[in-house]
Design a protein around this motif. Sequence first.
Motif, short mmCIF file in Angstrom:
data_model
loop_
_atom_site.label_atom_id
_atom_site.label_comp_id
_atom_site.label_asym_id
_atom_site.label_seq_id
_atom_site.Cartn_x
_atom_site.Cartn_y
_atom_site.Cartn_z
N ASP A 85 0.86 -1.18 0.00
CA ASP A 85 0.00 0.00 0.00
C ASP A 85 0.90 1.23 0.00
O ASP A 85 1.74 1.39 0.89
N CYS A 86 0.74 2.06 -1.02
CA CYS A 86 1.56 3.27 -1.14
C CYS A 86 0.65 4.43 -1.51
O CYS A 86 -0.03 4.39 -2.54
N ARG A 87 0.63 5.45 -0.69
CA ARG A 87 -0.26 6.60 -0.90
C ARG A 87 0.29 7.58 -1.93
O ARG A 87 -0.39 8.52 -2.30
N VAL A 88 1.52 7.35 -2.38
CA VAL A 88 2.13 8.19 -3.41
C VAL A 88 2.17 7.38 -4.69
O VAL A 88 2.44 6.18 -4.68
N GLU A 89 1.90 8.01 -5.80
CA GLU A 89 1.84 7.31 -7.08
C GLU A 89 3.16 6.62 -7.43
O GLU A 89 4.23 7.22 -7.32
N ILE A 90 3.06 5.37 -7.81
CA ILE A 90 4.20 4.57 -8.26
C ILE A 90 3.91 4.16 -9.70
O ILE A 90 2.82 3.68 -9.99
N GLY A 91 4.86 4.33 -10.56
CA GLY A 91 4.67 3.90 -11.94
C GLY A 91 4.87 2.40 -12.08
O GLY A 91 5.33 1.72 -11.16
N SER A 92 4.49 1.89 -13.22
CA SER A 92 4.72 0.46 -13.46
C SER A 92 6.19 0.25 -13.80
O SER A 92 6.92 1.18 -14.11
N GLY A 93 6.61 -0.99 -13.74
CA GLY A 93 7.98 -1.31 -14.07
C GLY A 93 8.76 -1.81 -12.89
O GLY A 93 8.22 -2.29 -11.90
N ARG A 94 10.07 -1.66 -12.97
CA ARG A 94 10.99 -2.20 -11.97
C ARG A 94 11.04 -1.32 -10.73
O ARG A 94 11.08 -0.09 -10.82
N ILE A 95 11.06 -1.97 -9.56
CA ILE A 95 11.16 -1.26 -8.27
C ILE A 95 12.13 -2.01 -7.38
O ILE A 95 12.51 -3.15 -7.66
N PHE A 96 12.52 -1.36 -6.29
CA PHE A 96 13.27 -2.01 -5.21
C PHE A 96 12.47 -1.81 -3.94
O PHE A 96 12.13 -0.69 -3.58
#
Length: 97
Positions: free
Chosen positions: A49-60
């Motif tokens: 759950d993240c209240r800030v927008e995250i784009g699609s693709g690779r994350i850590f």
Amino acid sequence: MRLPTRTAARGEDRRAPRVKVFSVASIQSTGADRRCHVLNLSLGGALVDCRVEIGSGRIFLTTSGFEREGLVRWINGSKIGVSFREPLTDEELARGL
């Protein structure tokens, strides 16, 4: 408590058993760190759950128990489905609980 199996983490069962958690974590995406909460966890992925927008693709994804590269599989509002590039070890999963 029953933990997910190693077989499930290799993608042989997309509905691998999840363990409910609520832990503070951070997601690094496009060079920025964002605070989030891990809501459930399996050897192969997490619901975040993240209240800030995250784009699609690779994350850590970094928690107090592990750090893992992952791929955003879906986004629904503030909920993000992440699959890990490499499955968690049993020890990492236990630390993530």
